[in-house]
Design a protein around this motif. Structure first.
Motif, PDB file in Angstrom:
ATOM      1  N   VAL A 147      -1.787   0.039   8.472  1.00  0.00           N
ATOM      2  CA  VAL A 147      -3.368   0.173   8.513  1.00  0.00           C
ATOM      3  C   VAL A 147      -3.898   0.554   9.680  1.00  0.00           C
ATOM      4  CG1 VAL A 147      -5.274  -1.069   7.980  1.00  0.00           C
ATOM      5  CG2 VAL A 147      -3.555  -1.347   6.419  1.00  0.00           C
ATOM      6  N   LYS A 148      -3.523  -0.469  10.715  1.00  0.00           N
ATOM      7  CA  LYS A 148      -4.194  -0.300  12.027  1.00  0.00           C
ATOM      8  C   LYS A 148      -3.693   1.143  12.602  1.00  0.00           C
ATOM      9  CE  LYS A 148      -6.080  -4.669  13.808  1.00  0.00           C
ATOM     10  NZ  LYS A 148      -5.813  -5.516  14.522  1.00  0.00           N
ATOM     11  N   ASN A 149      -2.392   1.227  12.740  1.00  0.00           N
ATOM     12  CA  ASN A 149      -1.845   2.332  13.385  1.00  0.00           C
ATOM     13  C   ASN A 149      -2.279   3.753  12.727  1.00  0.00           C
ATOM     14  OD1 ASN A 149      -0.636   0.532  15.006  1.00  0.00           O
ATOM     15  ND2 ASN A 149       1.399   0.872  14.154  1.00  0.00           N
ATOM     16  N   ASN A 150      -2.391   3.895  11.644  1.00  0.00           N
ATOM     17  CA  ASN A 150      -2.587   4.978  10.954  1.00  0.00           C
ATOM     18  C   ASN A 150      -4.173   5.190  10.487  1.00  0.00           C
ATOM     19  OD1 ASN A 150       0.038   6.199  10.908  1.00  0.00           O
ATOM     20  ND2 ASN A 150       0.375   4.390   9.926  1.00  0.00           N
ATOM     21  N   PHE A 151      -4.893   4.175  10.684  1.00  0.00           N
ATOM     22  CA  PHE A 151      -6.286   4.249  10.365  1.00  0.00           C
ATOM     23  C   PHE A 151      -6.564   4.554   8.792  1.00  0.00           C
ATOM     24  CE2 PHE A 151      -6.312   5.185  14.747  1.00  0.00           C
ATOM     25  CZ  PHE A 151      -7.394   4.386  15.040  1.00  0.00           C
ATOM     26  N   ARG A 152      -5.776   3.463   8.281  1.00  0.00           N
ATOM     27  CA  ARG A 152      -5.924   3.463   6.565  1.00  0.00           C
ATOM     28  C   ARG A 152      -6.903   2.472   6.076  1.00  0.00           C
ATOM     29  NH1 ARG A 152      -3.217   8.083   5.118  1.00  0.00           N
ATOM     30  NH2 ARG A 152      -1.093   8.073   6.177  1.00  0.00           N
ATOM     31  N   ILE A 165      -8.187  -6.795   4.977  1.00  0.00           N
ATOM     32  CA  ILE A 165      -9.243  -6.615   5.741  1.00  0.00           C
ATOM     33  C   ILE A 165      -9.694  -7.761   6.648  1.00  0.00           C
ATOM     34  CG2 ILE A 165     -11.801  -6.217   5.623  1.00  0.00           C
ATOM     35  CD1 ILE A 165     -11.216  -4.666   3.071  1.00  0.00           C
ATOM     36  N   ASP A 166      -9.441  -9.033   5.883  1.00  0.00           N
ATOM     37  CA  ASP A 166      -9.790 -10.182   6.907  1.00  0.00           C
ATOM     38  C   ASP A 166      -8.831 -10.245   7.818  1.00  0.00           C
ATOM     39  OD1 ASP A 166     -11.949 -10.816   5.069  1.00  0.00           O
ATOM     40  OD2 ASP A 166     -10.587 -12.555   3.910  1.00  0.00           O
ATOM     41  N   ALA A 167      -7.406 -10.053   7.823  1.00  0.00           N
ATOM     42  CA  ALA A 167      -6.653 -10.339   8.844  1.00  0.00           C
ATOM     43  C   ALA A 167      -6.771  -9.080   9.966  1.00  0.00           C
ATOM     44  CB  ALA A 167      -5.050 -10.028   8.409  1.00  0.00           C
ATOM     45  N   ALA A 168      -7.516  -7.972   9.631  1.00  0.00           N
ATOM     46  CA  ALA A 168      -7.598  -6.784  10.455  1.00  0.00           C
ATOM     47  C   ALA A 168      -8.705  -6.968  11.642  1.00  0.00           C
ATOM     48  CB  ALA A 168      -8.132  -5.433   9.641  1.00  0.00           C
ATOM     49  N   GLY A 169      -9.497  -8.121  11.487  1.00  0.00           N
ATOM     50  CA  GLY A 169     -10.241  -8.922  12.505  1.00  0.00           C
ATOM     51  C   GLY A 169     -11.604  -7.619  12.841  1.00  0.00           C
TER      52      GLY A 169
END
Lengths: 307, 436
Positions: free
Chosen positions: B353-358, B366-370
């Motif tokens: 999710v983070k590396n590829n802007f998903r 979402i919660d874990a993504a801060g």
């Protein structure tokens, strides 16, 4: 005294004679040398063709098992408006492409043959596109043709308005033809060149003595003597224009508004976009028959000419 | 005579030895992976459980998926997952390769699939139902995404991510010209015209007939109240809304401010970043390229402009799913592996999710993504675009073809829009009738 056949007379030791025997068995050697190509053709051409015919009698989307529909796919294609338009476009392509290709490659061959000191350099330059992959050419030409690309910048220098090379319904097919010409004329130039080399010099010398100018010797000697080469080139380029695919797929993907969706591209679309494998196979056989008819007509025409 | 046989035999043998290389890889590759990966786990070979090597094809986010698979392989010596990356072409190229592989019987055990195409794999019986795993986690998924994954009461894939479309623009250029990003269709055309120069187009949209072009166009269709086919796939709903959305594309093309032919894929944001266009429609995936390839380029994202002021914008919630093939070597083991990667610990879904802007479909991720979704431009996608997004429709191939042809007609011919709409209606009806 031994009784010997002439063959054995010339042979030396025993193994040698065995080998000779084998070599003499021309049919065996012939077929064994042909075997790799033959097996290749059977596996990669004949069997897939038979399989394609089998598929063409079915409804099949590649995922679920085939369903037998008999000749229904063949009946459908005669009523398929889009297929007929595609075929029409293919004919247009052929009618423009084949004469242009013939003339251009002949001119190139003449340049290479008659302009002194040019042959090495020109031959390389003219032949260069042939060794490039059509896919790469398609990509390069896409940039050249783009609305704000090289061609339109050049036109702007001469105050000519931009041409919508690949984005206009009217122009796009001709843009595609230009690329095909560029891609293939080098190859046909070499064939013409071989034909030109075969014409005996005496003919030209005799013509010169009789006072013919170079224009006359071209029409009366060069062209008639290139008849066989010409027939070959026309047949092959007509078949080629029915099968054109790579550069179009990459440059326009059949667009805009299907203006460059030629026959093979339509078949491709039916099979790999709509997954109508059965129908696409039927279309392929339809195209095959059309090409066959064209080729037979030409061969017949050639025979009449020969007599 | 003997010689003949020998020569022929040799030739045939030689030829077939060449052919071996072309054969299916289902058996050889599998054992390879198992043996190399399991060197450390000698104890496992003593047990009686059967080892299985599973193939996983993906056309996106290979690095993160491979990392997850490696992690899984370490702890699960009996079920080894081998990730194969099928990238380099468009999504359509990937679909072609996949369906050909299924036809030829050399298909993978699990694969990524787009939300437009997945239904085909469900209906054909290829998809293995993963309801057992997904249903347990139902509350974690966004309801609309969860629902879009259900066929006849069962879940058939692990939703992986959601793609959302927006309008990207060149921030510096807009500041220099004193312009605000367009809010309505009229503004879109006007601003695009204003920003068109000899070297630059005002707006880049997809102009080649393709699934991507439809995807880009649907939000315009929905905003103007139009539609093509009802959600159950039985009724054709082509109407005035459809007409308006087609008219917009004709107006855009005729304005001269839109590139009629792009040199690169329309989803590729390079055109905007290299200054060839002032605005471009694209999805949130473009952020990755902008951040990594063009770190100095300043861009902004806004929702799609609306037909008239005060109306609601729209977007297309497409995206990707993990699917399991029911024809694979061990569908249950494959589903277990995917469940472990995508449906359990949110930390494992996070790198992708983070590396590829998903956009993740899972609340726990979402919660874990801060802060990830709270910073620009991801906040715009989550707060402004996601709420107005509709699921990407799963139209049949025949309907998709009709839509593509209608768009091309609208953009590149003079055929009256009414006639195009009429034809689209007719073609869609025929396609539905013929089950195409």
């Amino acid at each position: 005294m031994f009784k010997t056949t002439p063959h054995e007379l010339s042979s030396g030791s025993k193994p040698m004679s065995l080998l000779r025997k084998a070599v003499n068995n021309e049919i065996a050697v012939g077929y064994s040398l042909l075997a790799p190509a033959l097996i290749g053709i059977i596996i990669f051409v004949i069997i897939p063709m038979i399989y394609a015919f089998w598929v063409s009698l079915h409804q099949w989307d590649a995922l679920i098992p085939m369903k037998w529909v008999g000749m229904q796919n063949y009946r459908l294609l005669f009523r398929d408006h889009d297929w007929l338009i595609s075929l029409g476009k293919t004919f247009l392509y052929m009618i423009v492409f084949v004469p242009c290709l013939y003339t251009l490659s002949l001119i190139l061959a003449l340049i290479v043959k008659y302009i002194r000191g040019s042959s090495g350099v020109f031959r390389t330059i003219f032949f260069f596109p042939v060794i490039m992959s059509p896919a790469i050419c398609g990509l390069i030409w896409k940039f050249i043709y783009s609305d704000k690309g090289v061609f339109n910048h050049l036109l702007a220098v001469f105050d000519i308005g931009a041409v919508r090379w690949l984005s206009s319904v009217e122009v796009s097919i001709y843009s595609v033809i230009i690329v095909s010409l560029w891609l293939q004329m080098g190859f046909y130039m070499i064939i013409f060149l071989a034909g030109l080399q075969d014409i005996p010099k005496d003919y030209y010398e005799a013509a010169t003595i009789d006072g013919a100018n170079s224009w006359q010797s071209f029409w009366k000697i060069t062209l008639p003597n290139l008849k066989h080469t010409s027939v070959f080139i026309i047949i092959v380029s007509i078949i080629g224009s029915f099968q054109v695919f790579d550069q179009i797929k990459l440059m326009t993907a059949g667009g805009p508004a299907n203006s460059t969706r030629l026959a093979v591209l339509y078949i491709f679309e039916q099979s790999f976009k709509l997954y109508n494998m059965g129908y696409a196979s039927a279309l392929s056989f339809n195209l095959f028959v059309i090409i066959l008819v064209f080729t037979l007509l030409q061969m017949k025409f050639m025979k009449i000419n020969n007599e | 005579m003997n010689k003949k046989v020998v020569i022929l035999g040799t030739m045939i043998a030689l030829f077939f030895s060449l052919l071996v290389g072309c054969g299916g890889n289902s058996t050889t590759n599998g054992s390879d992976t198992t043996s190399t990966d399991n060197v450390k786990n000698d104890t496992s070979s003593n047990t009686t459980t059967k080892k299985v090597a599973l193939d996983f094809w993906t056309n996106i986010d290979t690095a993160e998926i491979t990392a997850n698979a490696d992690e899984w392989n370490k702890t699960h010596p009996d079920v080894q997952v081998k990730v194969t990356s099928i990238t380099g072409g468009s999504a359509e190229d990937y679909f072609q390769k996949l369906s050909t592989a299924f036809a030829a019987g050399v298909a993978p055990d699990m694969f990524t699939m787009s939300s437009t195409e997945w239904l085909k794999y469900v209906k054909s019986g290829i998809a293995y139902s993963v309801d057992e795993w997904v249903a347990k986690n139902k509350s974690d998924y966004q309801p609309s995404i969860y629902e879009s994954n259900i066929y006849e009461g069962k879940a058939y894939s692990f939703p992986q991510n959601t793609d959302l479309m927006g309008l990207y623009y060149d921030k510096k250029l807009f500041q220099k010209e004193g312009l605000q990003p367009p809010k309505t269709w009229d503004e879109l055309i006007q601003i695009a015209k204003k920003l068109t120069t000899k070297e630059r187009f005002g707006l880049a949209i997809s102009t080649d007939q393709s699934g991507y072009q439809d995807y880009e166009w649907y939000p315009f269709l929905w905003m103007s109240g139009g539609n093509i086919v009802s959600s159950d796939g039985t009724k054709v709903l082509v109407d005035d809304g459809t007409k308006n959305a087609l008219q917009l594309y004709r107006d855009l093309i005729n304005s001269g401010a839109v590139a009629k032919k792009l040199e690169i894929g329309a989803w590729d944001i390079s055109g905007l970043a290299q200054g060839k266009a002032a605005m471009q429609l694209s999805g949130q995936w473009a952020v990755k390229d902008l951040r990594t390839k063009y770190p100095d380029f300043e861009f902004g994202v806004v929702p799609y402009p609306v037909p008239k002021e005060g109306m609601k914008s729209s977007s297309d919630a497409g995206g990707w799913r993990y699917m399991v093939s029911s024809k694979g070597k061990d569908p249950k083991a494959a589903a277990e592996a995917l469940n472990w990667m995508m449906n359990s610990d949110p930390a494992r879904a996070l790198p992708e999710v983070k590396n590829n802007f998903r956009i993740t479909p899972r609340k726990s991720v979402i919660d874990a993504a801060g802060d990830f979704y709270k910073t620009s431009p991801m906040d715009i996608f989550i707060n402004d675009i996601l709420p107005v997004a509709q699921s990407e429709p799963t139209y049949s191939a025949g309907v998709v073809k009709a839509i593509g042809e209608a768009l091309q007609q609208a953009m590149f011919t003079d055929t009256p829009i009414d006639k195009i709409v009429e034809e689209l209606k007719k073609k869609s009806e025929t396609a539905i009738k013929n089950n195409q």
